[in-house]
Motif scaffolding. Structure first.
Motif, short mmCIF file in Angstrom:
data_model
loop_
_atom_site.label_atom_id
_atom_site.label_comp_id
_atom_site.label_asym_id
_atom_site.label_seq_id
_atom_site.Cartn_x
_atom_site.Cartn_y
_atom_site.Cartn_z
N ALA A 273 4.30 12.24 16.98
CA ALA A 273 4.21 11.03 16.15
C ALA A 273 4.40 11.36 14.68
O ALA A 273 5.09 10.63 13.94
N ALA A 274 3.79 12.46 14.21
CA ALA A 274 3.92 12.85 12.80
C ALA A 274 5.37 13.19 12.45
O ALA A 274 5.87 12.81 11.38
N VAL A 275 6.06 13.89 13.35
CA VAL A 275 7.46 14.24 13.11
C VAL A 275 8.32 12.99 13.01
O VAL A 275 9.20 12.88 12.15
N MET A 276 8.08 12.03 13.90
CA MET A 276 8.88 10.80 13.87
C MET A 276 8.63 10.00 12.60
O MET A 276 9.56 9.47 11.99
N VAL A 277 7.37 9.88 12.17
CA VAL A 277 7.07 9.15 10.94
C VAL A 277 7.72 9.84 9.74
O VAL A 277 8.29 9.18 8.85
N LEU A 278 7.66 11.17 9.70
CA LEU A 278 8.29 11.91 8.61
C LEU A 278 9.80 11.68 8.60
O LEU A 278 10.40 11.46 7.54
N PHE A 280 11.48 9.10 9.77
CA PHE A 280 11.80 7.74 9.33
C PHE A 280 11.53 7.56 7.84
O PHE A 280 12.23 6.80 7.17
N SER A 281 10.52 8.23 7.32
CA SER A 281 10.26 8.15 5.87
C SER A 281 11.44 8.70 5.09
O SER A 281 11.88 8.12 4.09
N LEU A 282 11.97 9.84 5.54
CA LEU A 282 13.13 10.41 4.87
C LEU A 282 14.34 9.49 4.97
O LEU A 282 15.15 9.41 4.05
N PRO A 427 8.63 -4.37 0.36
CA PRO A 427 9.58 -4.01 -0.69
C PRO A 427 8.99 -2.95 -1.62
O PRO A 427 7.87 -3.07 -2.09
N GLY A 428 9.73 -1.89 -1.84
CA GLY A 428 9.27 -0.84 -2.74
C GLY A 428 8.27 0.12 -2.15
O GLY A 428 7.66 0.91 -2.87
N SER A 429 8.06 0.09 -0.82
CA SER A 429 7.10 1.00 -0.18
C SER A 429 7.77 1.68 1.01
O SER A 429 7.63 1.23 2.15
N PRO A 430 8.51 2.76 0.78
CA PRO A 430 9.21 3.45 1.87
C PRO A 430 8.28 3.95 2.97
O PRO A 430 8.64 3.91 4.15
N LEU A 431 7.08 4.41 2.61
CA LEU A 431 6.16 4.92 3.62
C LEU A 431 5.72 3.81 4.57
O LEU A 431 5.71 3.99 5.79
N SER A 432 5.37 2.66 4.02
CA SER A 432 4.97 1.53 4.88
C SER A 432 6.13 1.08 5.75
O SER A 432 5.95 0.76 6.94
N LEU A 436 6.39 1.05 9.85
CA LEU A 436 6.84 -0.11 10.61
C LEU A 436 7.98 0.28 11.55
O LEU A 436 8.00 -0.13 12.72
N PHE A 437 8.92 1.07 11.05
CA PHE A 437 10.03 1.56 11.89
C PHE A 437 9.49 2.33 13.08
O PHE A 437 9.88 2.10 14.23
N ALA A 438 8.60 3.29 12.80
CA ALA A 438 8.04 4.11 13.87
C ALA A 438 7.26 3.24 14.87
O ALA A 438 7.30 3.49 16.08
N SER A 439 6.58 2.23 14.36
CA SER A 439 5.83 1.32 15.24
C SER A 439 6.77 0.56 16.17
O SER A 439 6.45 0.32 17.34
#
Length: 686
Positions: A273-278, A280-282, A427-432, A436-439
């Protein structure tokens, strides 16, 4: 048993692998994860064509390789296989191609083995040599073997195999000049004697499946014996020990310790899960700037074309229908490229194979076979080749279960929808946005597992087969291969944008434009709404006119018909129309919304589609895309079956429209029900 090759280069192959004049055909064979693709890309300089083997849906790649100034070959990259026993579709097409069952026999075989895992990968080399074709063995990852302290005695290995052996590194390019020169010599001269026999004339091999026939040392018929696959692997292990200078096959204890954590039943899912979130953040961080450039570029192009063309329907078709529709989807190309680049790096590093082990425990519990993980992973690119890839699953019950849930995986066509919703919500929050993408990805996977479990308990009872997987070693990923993979997936996306999306965008524009709304009819509508036309500004009047024209057009009338169906999940008539058109292709919903919310004169408005959707309101002034509506739309698109080509492939692979209809029906009901729950739950809290 031996075979000779005429030294005159009188034949060649075209992109399909068939011979014409000049070139000879070399088949490239090896296990999965031995670096075959990397070698193929380096040998062909990434200039290759992809097609299907005749009569199959299995891909093959064919490229031209210049061996020297006077000689070139056509290199055919066969599917990665563990054996030529033909127990799976990949093994069958590889074996048939090597033997020339459906096409001409290749002039030579190039077998790729792993220097860090000789004891496993030499088995296929043995079977290839038994076919009696001129063969050369490339020992890949030779630099990795040196780093691990392994010194491969290539001379001993070549003497034992009875064929040329070359140490290479697909990552650094080491040994490729020697490999080309050895190929040229092999093709120009007589074939070497076959040292690994496949049987004597007096005692031919037994044609039983999943067995090997070998000769003992005295090569007499009385000593001929039939052995299982284990005999061949024992031979490979013994040869590996003899070919390594210290006489042993060294295991990587560090890799074993890392595997203990990455495949742990508790730690493994957390790491995954951590790898996928990372990842998608990138995707969001790196894609933000190029997306803004592309959005500005399409805006400038629309303004430039508007200035060239006279006002009228043709200008509207080009600017709003074609540029607006296709551009509204293509702006998400950077995210798609970066996403698949990241996935390629994870696969090349060896991590995704560990992810197979992590999810296999869960998959078997819900009734999915471990072999289904590869098709499920491929479905994140496109469900169509993923469903075709289920041919590797021999059990029909397991195949049907996998086919039924594969479309629930998030394919690349859904990414533009996810991206626009994430941009509106965060808007303006790539981490959030990344969370959402990972979810969304997680929701699709959870839904697939739940549906598979229900199928196991009802329509498709039984237990899934066990997973047998050879974990590849950890390696430094190849940027060259990752770029190639991202390019191929991006080109597929652009090809769709240039065909299906373009055609549907034009149709949507026409339905949004005709029939025309007369001035008298518009004034009557404004009067019925108690709107004083003469007292409002020109810009507001233009907006009212554009909205009235869309409602009067065919698409507005269709929207009002279907709107009551989608109203309980928070969709207005424009979103409803987008949902209806997206059943042809999911990504079309973005171009549809771009057209429906972007039509009308806006000489000073250069806002993006996200801004248009975020500011859209109902006649009473309330927002259309509330948080609840955005979440509902996201959930619907995660779970709905909105791809007619996928339905056609499901029918083809299952042999019946019954399963395709069931797939469409259950996914539509699931999407609507989940969207209904999501909309009302979020509305209650917001």
């Amino acid at each position: 048993m031996s075979a000779s090759v005429d030294s005159a280069a009188s034949e060649s192959s075209d992109a399909s692998g068939k011979k014409s004049s000049g070139d000879k055909v070399v088949a490239m064979l090896g296990n999965p994860n031995v670096g075959k693709t990397s070698m193929f890309n380096r040998l062909t300089n990434l200039l290759a064509k992809t097609s299907n083997f005749p009569g199959t849906t299995i891909d093959r790649r064919v490229g031209r390789v210049e061996l020297n100034d006077r000689q070139s070959i056509s290199l055919v990259d066969l599917p990665g296989v563990y054996t030529l026993g033909a127990s799976s579709p990949e093994e069958k097409v590889a074996r048939d191609f090597v033997l020339g069952e459906n096409e001409e026999v290749p002039d030579a075989l190039l077998v790729v083995v792993d220097a860090t895992n000789l004891q496993r990968t030499l088995f296929v080399a043995r079977e290839a040599l038994q076919q009696g074709r001129p063969t050369i063995v490339a020992v890949n990852f030779i630099e990795s073997a040196r780093r691990r302290g392994l010194e491969i005695d290539l001379n001993t290995l070549g003497r034992k195999l009875g064929c040329p052996v070359v140490g290479v590194s697909a990552r650094t390019g080491e040994g490729f000049d020697r490999l080309k020169s050895q190929l040229a010599i092999l093709l120009a001269g007589p074939a070497l004697p076959l040292l690994i026999s496949s049987g004597s004339p007096e005692c031919p091999p037994t044609p039983a499946e999943n067995v090997l026939t070998v000769l003992t040392d005295d090569e007499s018929c009385g000593s001929c014996r039939v052995c299982p696959y284990a005999d061949g692997h024992q031979w490979a292990s013994a040869l590996a020990r003899e070919s390594i200078r210290d006489g042993s096959v060294v295991s990587d204890e560090t890799a074993d310790r890392v595997d203990y954590f990455l495949t742990n039943r508790f730690i493994g899912p957390v790491v995954f899960a951590a790898v996928m979130v990372l990842a998608f953040s990138l995707v969001f961080w790196f894609a933000q700037v190029p997306m803004e450039w592309m959005d500005s570029g399409f805006g400038m192009l629309a303004s430039f074309v508007s200035g060239l063309l006279p006002e009228g329907d043709f200008q509207s078709l080009v600017v709003d229908g074609i540029i607006g529709g296709v551009g509204g989807v293509m702006v998400f190309l950077p995210q798609i490229l970066i996403l698949f680049f990241m996935l390629a790096l994870l696969e090349d590093s060896g991590y995704l194979a560990r992810a197979v082990v992590v999810v296999d425990r869960w998959m078997r519990r819900v009734g999915l076979p471990g072999q289904a993980f590869v098709p499920l992973l491929a479905a994140h690119a496109c469900a169509i080749p993923a469903i075709m890839a289920t041919k590797v699953i021999e059990n029909r019950r397991d195949r049907l279960a996998a086919i039924m849930v594969i479309p629930l995986m998030t394919c690349s066509a859904r990414l533009p929808v996810y991206a626009i919703i994430a941009a509106m919500l965060f808007p303006g929050s790539p981490l959030s946005a990344a969370i959402l993408f990972a979810s969304a990805y997680l929701l699709g996977m959870v839904a697939a597992f739940v549906v598979a479990f229900l199928l196991k308990m009802t329509l498709l009872p039984g237990e899934a087969s066990h997973l047998i997987l050879d974990l590849p070693p950890y390696r430094t990923p190849s940027l060259r291969n990752a770029l190639r993979y991202a390019y191929e997936r991006g080109w597929m996306f652009l090809r769709d944008a240039g065909t299906v999306i373009l055609m549907i965008s034009i149709v949507i524009w026409a339905l949004s434009t005709y029939p025309k709304l007369s001035d008298e009819r518009f004034e009557e509508q404004m009067a019925s709404r108690s709107v004083a036309v003469e007292q409002i500004g020109e810009e507001e009047l233009d907006g009212l006119r554009a909205a009235a024209e869309q409602e009067h057009a065919i698409i507005g009338r269709l929207g009002r018909v279907v709107a009551p169906v989608f109203e309980p999940i928070g969709f207005d008539w424009k979103i409803s129309v987008g949902v209806m058109t997206s059943f042809a292709a999911r990504e079309v919903v973005v171009s549809t919304l771009s057209i429906l919310y972007g039509l009308g004169p806006e000489p000073e408005d250069e806002s993006t589609l996200k801004d248009r959707l975020s500011s859209a309101t109902y006649p009473d002034g309330t927002k259309v895309f509330t948080t609840a509506t955005c979440v509902s739309l996201l959930v619907f698109f995660v779970l709905a079956m909105q791809c007619l080509p996928t339905q056609a492939v499901t029918k083809k692979e299952t042999g019946s429209w019954k399963w395709a209809a069931f797939q469409f029906g259950y996914m539509t009901l699931l999407a609507y029900g989940a969207a209904f729950v999501a909309y009302h739950a979020v509305s209650a809290f917001t």
